[in-house]
Enzyme design. Sequence first.
Site, PDB file in Angstrom:
ATOM      1  N   SER A 178      28.658  50.623  16.633  1.00 12.99           N
ATOM      2  CA  SER A 178      29.173  49.613  17.227  1.00 12.99           C
ATOM      3  C   SER A 178      30.822  49.447  17.352  1.00 12.99           C
ATOM      4  O   SER A 178      31.351  50.253  16.195  1.00 12.99           O
ATOM      5  CB  SER A 178      29.016  48.226  16.446  1.00 12.99           C
ATOM      6  OG  SER A 178      29.612  47.264  17.135  1.00 12.99           O
TER       7      SER A 178
ATOM      8  N   TYR B  21      27.408  42.912   9.337  1.00 10.61           N
ATOM      9  CA  TYR B  21      27.000  43.852  10.637  1.00 10.61           C
ATOM     10  C   TYR B  21      28.035  45.014  10.784  1.00 10.61           C
ATOM     11  O   TYR B  21      27.645  45.931  10.988  1.00 10.61           O
ATOM     12  CB  TYR B  21      26.997  43.060  11.777  1.00 10.61           C
ATOM     13  CG  TYR B  21      26.720  43.727  13.058  1.00 10.61           C
ATOM     14  CD1 TYR B  21      25.617  44.065  13.350  1.00 10.61           C
ATOM     15  CD2 TYR B  21      27.824  44.032  13.958  1.00 10.61           C
ATOM     16  CE1 TYR B  21      25.293  44.831  14.836  1.00 10.61           C
ATOM     17  CE2 TYR B  21      27.526  44.556  15.191  1.00 10.61           C
ATOM     18  CZ  TYR B  21      26.430  45.086  15.364  1.00 10.61           C
ATOM     19  OH  TYR B  21      26.029  45.727  16.699  1.00 10.61           O
TER      20      TYR B  21
END
Length: 320
Positions: free
Chosen positions: A193, A206
């Site tokens: 990401s 995350y």
Amino acid sequence: MVLNNITAFQFFGSVALGLLCFKIVNKFLPWIYVNIIGPKFLGPKLNIRSIGGWAVITGSTDGIGRSYAKALAKRGFSLVLISRSLSKLEDLAKEIENEYKVETKIIDVDFQDSVGIYDKIKAGLEGLDIGVLINNVGVSYSYPEYFLTYYQQNPKFLLDMVSVNIHSVTHMCALVLPVMLSRKKGLIINVSSSSASIPAALLSLYSGTKAFVTKFSEDLQTEYRDSGITVQCIKPGFVATKMSKIRASLSCPTPDTYVASALNMLGYTTTTPGYLPHNFLQISCDFMRYLTCEPFVSSLFLNYLLKIRKNALKRLNQKK
């Protein structure tokens, strides 16, 4: 004497300017080739169809994983579709078999259950000529939130996020690498990401798990590149998926658009945003860091995520 000094000054100034221009060109031209000229006009450098007969995709029933499944089926790959929803897997397998006329297998597991599921996956992969692995499965926050607050609301989320975002990647690589090494060819695509490399306060766990995926991928490629294995780590920004809950736009592509772009990047670089507009997010962040300082840039991103958090909490309160 003055003339000589001016001449010397001009000489060294010209040398310095020349070195600066060389450094800029040396950095800029490869970036142009890797991110624009190569993928757009030449296509992928890696012929994935020659790698093997089967592709394995985790998190395959929605978003980026579903788009990879269809893109690879279109190229003639048989597919192992892995996700937790048996009904969704059955529907997707039927759709792909009807549309692309390829063979499919489904394995229904929940990657939050880090104990026992890999024996089931290993059994399902036994004997298959696996050429491609897409490690796509992942979980994120429902909305940006302070780490401790999110933990107090859902203590299990720590284990779940590490199990899904980290354990799935390492275990799946361990399962398929022996097959790839025995054939001296294979492709592993790990989905990280953009939050792994830009400030992402309020998404700390995350972004931390995705930073692991990036580092793991880069070093895994170094270990096995001489063995015919290609490892690509993609770091998408916002993509219009169910997880992101954002409408499609130029900066937020559909999963199909994103995957088509990322596949064209194969062979050019190990780590890539996978989509040109997402490159500019990283470039902008790096440029701001260069002009200012890390705390200032981190504060800008924090304020942005605080606004998203505020709006999310407002919507949740309205539903009560």
